[in-house]
Design a protein around this motif. Structure first.
Motif, short mmCIF file in Angstrom:
data_model
loop_
_atom_site.label_atom_id
_atom_site.label_comp_id
_atom_site.label_asym_id
_atom_site.label_seq_id
_atom_site.Cartn_x
_atom_site.Cartn_y
_atom_site.Cartn_z
N THR A 161 49.99 29.53 38.10
CA THR A 161 48.73 29.40 38.84
C THR A 161 48.83 30.07 40.21
O THR A 161 47.89 30.75 40.65
N ILE A 162 49.95 29.89 40.88
CA ILE A 162 50.15 30.51 42.18
C ILE A 162 50.03 32.03 42.07
O ILE A 162 49.32 32.68 42.86
N GLU A 163 50.70 32.61 41.08
CA GLU A 163 50.67 34.06 40.93
C GLU A 163 49.28 34.56 40.58
O GLU A 163 48.84 35.61 41.05
N GLN A 164 48.56 33.81 39.75
CA GLN A 164 47.19 34.19 39.41
C GLN A 164 46.30 34.19 40.66
O GLN A 164 45.50 35.10 40.86
N ARG A 165 46.46 33.18 41.48
CA ARG A 165 45.60 33.07 42.66
C ARG A 165 45.97 34.09 43.74
O ARG A 165 45.10 34.59 44.45
N VAL A 166 47.25 34.39 43.85
CA VAL A 166 47.66 35.46 44.78
C VAL A 166 47.06 36.78 44.32
O VAL A 166 46.51 37.55 45.13
N SER A 167 47.16 37.07 43.03
CA SER A 167 46.61 38.30 42.48
C SER A 167 45.10 38.38 42.72
O SER A 167 44.57 39.42 43.13
N ALA A 168 44.41 37.28 42.48
CA ALA A 168 42.96 37.25 42.68
C ALA A 168 42.62 37.47 44.15
O ALA A 168 41.66 38.18 44.47
N ARG A 169 43.39 36.88 45.04
CA ARG A 169 43.13 37.05 46.47
C ARG A 169 43.32 38.49 46.90
O ARG A 169 42.54 39.03 47.70
N MET A 170 44.34 39.15 46.37
CA MET A 170 44.56 40.55 46.72
C MET A 170 43.44 41.44 46.17
O MET A 170 43.03 42.40 46.82
N LEU A 171 42.95 41.11 44.97
CA LEU A 171 41.86 41.89 44.39
C LEU A 171 40.60 41.80 45.25
O LEU A 171 39.82 42.76 45.32
N ARG A 172 40.39 40.67 45.89
CA ARG A 172 39.20 40.52 46.75
C ARG A 172 39.19 41.53 47.90
O ARG A 172 38.13 41.90 48.38
N GLN A 173 40.36 41.98 48.29
CA GLN A 173 40.45 42.88 49.44
C GLN A 173 39.97 44.29 49.13
O GLN A 173 39.94 45.16 50.01
N ALA A 174 39.56 44.52 47.88
CA ALA A 174 38.93 45.80 47.54
C ALA A 174 37.65 46.01 48.33
O ALA A 174 37.15 47.14 48.45
N ILE A 175 37.12 44.94 48.91
CA ILE A 175 35.91 45.04 49.72
C ILE A 175 36.10 46.00 50.90
O ILE A 175 35.16 46.65 51.35
N PHE A 176 37.34 46.14 51.38
CA PHE A 176 37.60 47.01 52.52
C PHE A 176 37.55 48.50 52.15
O PHE A 176 37.44 49.35 53.03
N SER A 177 37.65 48.82 50.88
CA SER A 177 37.61 50.22 50.46
C SER A 177 36.29 50.61 49.82
O SER A 177 36.13 51.71 49.31
N ARG A 178 35.32 49.68 49.82
CA ARG A 178 34.01 49.97 49.24
C ARG A 178 33.23 50.95 50.09
O ARG A 178 33.42 51.03 51.31
N TRP A 179 32.35 51.69 49.44
CA TRP A 179 31.42 52.54 50.17
C TRP A 179 30.05 52.47 49.48
O TRP A 179 29.99 52.60 48.26
N PRO A 180 28.98 52.23 50.21
CA PRO A 180 28.92 52.06 51.66
C PRO A 180 29.72 50.84 52.11
O PRO A 180 29.74 49.82 51.42
N ALA A 181 30.34 50.96 53.26
CA ALA A 181 31.20 49.89 53.77
C ALA A 181 30.36 48.73 54.29
O ALA A 181 29.42 48.94 55.06
N PRO A 182 30.67 47.51 53.88
CA PRO A 182 29.95 46.35 54.42
C PRO A 182 30.33 46.11 55.88
O PRO A 182 31.46 46.39 56.29
N LEU A 183 29.39 45.61 56.65
CA LEU A 183 29.67 45.23 58.03
C LEU A 183 30.36 43.88 58.02
O LEU A 183 29.85 42.92 57.44
N MET A 184 31.54 43.80 58.67
CA MET A 184 32.34 42.58 58.60
C MET A 184 32.85 42.19 59.98
O MET A 184 33.20 43.04 60.80
N SER A 185 32.90 40.87 60.21
CA SER A 185 33.49 40.37 61.44
C SER A 185 34.22 39.07 61.15
O SER A 185 33.84 38.33 60.24
N PHE A 186 35.27 38.82 61.92
CA PHE A 186 36.08 37.62 61.74
C PHE A 186 36.40 37.03 63.10
O PHE A 186 36.82 37.76 64.01
N VAL A 187 36.19 35.74 63.24
CA VAL A 187 36.63 35.02 64.44
C VAL A 187 37.73 34.05 63.99
O VAL A 187 37.50 33.22 63.10
N ILE A 188 38.90 34.18 64.60
CA ILE A 188 40.06 33.40 64.17
C ILE A 188 40.54 32.53 65.33
O ILE A 188 40.70 33.02 66.46
N GLU A 189 40.76 31.27 65.07
CA GLU A 189 41.30 30.39 66.09
C GLU A 189 42.74 30.79 66.46
O GLU A 189 43.53 31.16 65.59
N GLU A 190 43.04 30.71 67.74
CA GLU A 190 44.40 31.02 68.21
C GLU A 190 45.45 30.19 67.48
O GLU A 190 46.54 30.70 67.16
#
Length: 298
Positions: A161-190
């Motif tokens: 299950t861990i490996e499946q979920r890691v794989s799925a999480r990495m696949l989600r990052q294809a969003i960064f290579s999409r075109w047209p590129a989506p506008l994205m912002s992240f606010v992260i707590e220190e």
């Protein structure tokens, strides 16, 4: 991540918020769990094409590069087959694209039930904005950081299950290579940036990954410093998504439950909250310098 809960409406700000559990689709009944639904359909089709080709599991597995036991688990709907296997199986078994047509739905089965609708919306987003408090957002995580996060989950997750979920999480990052590129912002707590999940080496790699991702022209990353006396995000993390159709949606997750907010009132409230959070955080340039400073401390 845990199990989805029964669909329903929640009160948001004293009004009916129009929220539904993210693990539930538009049709009746909850999203299928591994071993049912789309995985069983795919498994039956896979077996049918294998038998039509006159191959037993050992022969087919040898050609595809998988063990007979793995082929059995795919056919019985007990494991989520990776996209590369589906492509290879479709070609080897001369399935005419039937197996490949199910690839997207099969891939979604890698996610916990409550996150599947959110994952679909995320993959189609033209805008995505996220505020996170305890852990780095999945879209920004390195593979090592993600594995450490899932390994720490309680109750414990199985290795498969861990490996499946890691794989799925990495696949989600294809969003960064999409075109047209989506506008994205992240606010992260220190605090999330300082927490050395997985150890020093993984922590360093994660901070470096955030800096690299922040170099994309369509991505802005901000840090909410601990020293802020005024803070609009004390109610917890959430994500804002705008779809191609112009629908604006908010997603919030806590412990073993999650909600998709679709009514305009609760979404507008969270949009306003996010705007204040961004104004209170460090600017993107200040945030880059801050993260570089954290790396210098390691």
């Amino acid at each position: 991540m845990g199990d989805g809960r029964r669909a329903g409406y929640e009160r948001v700000g004293g009004r009916t918020g129009g929220a539904r559990r993210a693990g539930e689709g538009a049709g009746p009944g909850p999203s299928p769990e591994p071993g049912s639904g789309i995985l069983r359909v795919f498994g039956r089709q896979l077996k049918r094409f294998r038998l039509r080709a006159g191959l037993d599991r050992a022969d087919f597995g040898a050609r595809a590069g998988y063990s007979p036991s793995t082929i059995a688990s795919y056919e019985q709907g007990r494991r989520v087959p990776p996209p590369l296997f589906i492509d290879a199986a479709d070609e080897l078994l001369d399935a005419g694209g039937v197996l490949q047509e199910m690839k997207e739905e099969v891939a979604r089965a890698q996610y916990p039930a409550f996150f599947r609708d959110a994952a679909r919306l995320e993959s189609e987003a033209v805008e995505l904005h996220a505020y996170d408090t305890h852990v780095i957002k999945g879209l920004l995580q390195t593979e090592e950081y993600a594995r450490a996060v899932f390994t720490m989950r309680r109750p414990l997750l199985g290795e498969e299950t861990i490996e499946q979920r890691v794989s799925a999480r990495m696949l989600r990052q294809a969003i960064f290579s999409r075109w047209p590129a989506p506008l994205m912002s992240f606010v992260i707590e220190e605090a999330a940036l300082r927490r050395p999940i997985g150890g020093a080496a993984i922590h360093r790699g994660q901070l470096e990954q955030i800096l690299i991702t922040g170099q994309n022209r369509n991505v802005e990353i901000q840090v909410m410093p601990l020293e802020r006396e005024e803070h609009a995000g004390l109610a917890g993390p959430f994500t804002l998504i705008e779809t191609k159709a112009g629908q604006r949606i908010a997603y919030a997750e806590v412990q073993k439950s999650s909600s998709l907010y679709t009514d305009r009132t609760p979404v507008r409230e969270l949009e306003a909250q996010y705007g204040i959070i961004r104004a209170q955080a460090l600017t993107p340039r200040e945030s880059t310098a801050f993260i570089e400073g954290l790396l210098g401390e390691l």
